[in-house]
Scaffold this motif. Structure first.
Motif, PDB file in Angstrom:
ATOM      1  N   ARG A  98      47.821  40.182  42.553  1.00 52.40           N
ATOM      2  CA  ARG A  98      47.404  41.285  41.694  1.00 52.40           C
ATOM      3  C   ARG A  98      45.933  41.127  41.291  1.00 52.40           C
ATOM      4  O   ARG A  98      45.177  42.115  41.232  1.00 52.40           O
ATOM      5  N   LYS A  99      45.508  39.910  41.037  1.00 54.94           N
ATOM      6  CA  LYS A  99      44.098  39.668  40.703  1.00 54.94           C
ATOM      7  C   LYS A  99      43.206  39.958  41.909  1.00 54.94           C
ATOM      8  O   LYS A  99      42.104  40.501  41.765  1.00 54.94           O
ATOM      9  N   ARG A 101      43.771  42.119  44.201  1.00 56.85           N
ATOM     10  CA  ARG A 101      43.683  43.571  44.347  1.00 56.85           C
ATOM     11  C   ARG A 101      42.736  44.170  43.315  1.00 56.85           C
ATOM     12  O   ARG A 101      41.975  45.107  43.612  1.00 56.85           O
ATOM     13  N   THR A 102      42.754  43.627  42.097  1.00 53.81           N
ATOM     14  CA  THR A 102      41.857  44.126  41.050  1.00 53.81           C
ATOM     15  C   THR A 102      40.397  43.848  41.391  1.00 53.81           C
ATOM     16  O   THR A 102      39.520  44.678  41.135  1.00 53.81           O
TER      17      THR A 102
END
Length: 365
Positions: A98-99, A101-102
């Motif tokens: 998720r990081k 992707r951010t």
């Protein structure tokens, strides 16, 4: 391993590995080896690879990676410890993705990496992990990093994946000798190696070119560190590991020989009983009596190979032995070459010393 997985043939032919991934893997493994974490936990350094798949070029590009959570030793016998570890591992992996992707970094999982000395560390757990990753994506691979060879001055990172025949047997979780033979599977074609191309950024290439052209840059082009013969410990360790694998293979050969004899005896007994039953049924039919069933003959239990995972352990031991033999052959040939070079240099020095001595004597006269 699930039997409902559809086997898809991979289309990737080579791998483009970013230099950032190489740096992260080397730093992760060296830090854990220096701290002794691998020896305490008994697990290999491992991590997840992220990148992109280019089907039109048959290329897998690995652009980033991150280490996975280590299994901490449990003091008390807790049945839920393994489950909690897996949940923690999955949660931290999702958080890291998720990081990525951010931060607009490639977050598609394309495999995993592990460190094994001498490039030989293929086990049943590693095969299960490879099957899980390739079932998730047929293009996924595993990178095996060898810290021993890298410390000797040669970067060793190799990419592997399970072959289609090995994937089929792994999906069934059945490694019986008959199935392995019918699939034509050996330790030589169980794994497929993919060529790796390490990619550096253009700025890095410019920097290296400037350093090479700079006069103030002290290059180690004439350094003698590549002539170091200090590989006795690693060579001895690889030979000992090879001897242990050969001992295991000898035990497996004895078990396989016993199984083959028992299987042949069982097949002959079933064949003879079937022939007698057929002849008896023919005579009963001639007398007008009903034939006897064959169920009791079919219920005769066949012998089983006395190993935990069929021929899987034998295939992995053969593959590891071959990898250790390749490492020993490479190190031995390099050391012999270094000895010849050192001998030639020593003879040249002796000849040069004699010439200088003779010239000095003639000048005094």
């Amino acid at each position: 391993m699930s039997a409902a997985v559809t086997i898809t043939a991979p289309s990737v032919k080579h791998i483009l590995l970013d230099s950032l991934v190489v740096m992260k893997i080397v730093k992760h493994v060296d830090s854990e080896l220096h701290a002794g974490i691998s020896e305490v936990s008994g697990d290999a350094c491992a991590g997840v690879l992220t990148g992109l798949v280019f089907l039109e070029d048959s290329r897998l590009e690995i652009t980033n990676c991150f280490p996975t959570v280590r299994n901490e030793p449990v003091i008390d016998d807790d049945a839920n410890a393994a489950q909690q570890y897996e949940e923690q591992k999955q949660q931290e992996m999702l958080d890291m993705l998720r990081k990525f992707r951010t931060m607009n970094i490639d977050y598609e999982i394309v495999g995993f990496y592990q460190s094994h000395q001498f490039g030989a560390g293929f086990s049943h757990d590693l095969v299960e992990s490879m099957f899980d990753y390739q079932a998730m994506g047929p293009e996924n691979v595993v990178l095996i990093y060898d810290p021993i060879k890298t410390r000797q001055g040669q970067l060793s990172i190799r990419a592997w994946r399970l072959s289609t025949a090995a994937l089929d047997l792994a999906s069934k979780n059945d490694w019986r000798p008959e199935l392995v033979k019918s699939a034509g599977l050996t330790y030589q074609n169980m794994f497929e190696e993919l060529p790796i191309i390490i990619k550096s950024s253009y700025l890095n290439n410019v920097l290296m070119s400037e350093l090479a052209l700079s006069k103030s840059y002290s290059s180690d082009k004439y350094s003698t560190r590549h002539f170091d013969l200090g590989s006795k410990k690693s060579l001895e360790k690889s030979v000992r590991a090879m001897m242990a694998n050969v001992d295991e293979l000898n035990k497996s050969i004895q078990s396989l020989t016993k199984y083959t004899i028992d299987k042949q005896r069982h097949d002959n007994m079933v064949f003879s009983l079937t022939q007698k039953r057929q002849q008896e049924n023919e005579s009963r039919l001639a007398r007008g009596d009903p034939p006897l069933p064959m169920d009791d003959i079919k219920r005769i239990k066949a012998p089983q190979l006395q190993t935990r995972n069929g021929l899987l352990d034998e295939l992995l031991a053969s593959f590891d032995t071959n990898a250790l033999a390749d490492f020993s052959k490479t190190v031995t040939s390099e050391n012999i070459t270094k000895l010849f070079i050192a001998e030639a240099v020593a003879e040249e020095k002796v000849v040069g010393t004699k010439d200088r001595t003779l010239s000095s004597v003639s000048s005094t006269r």
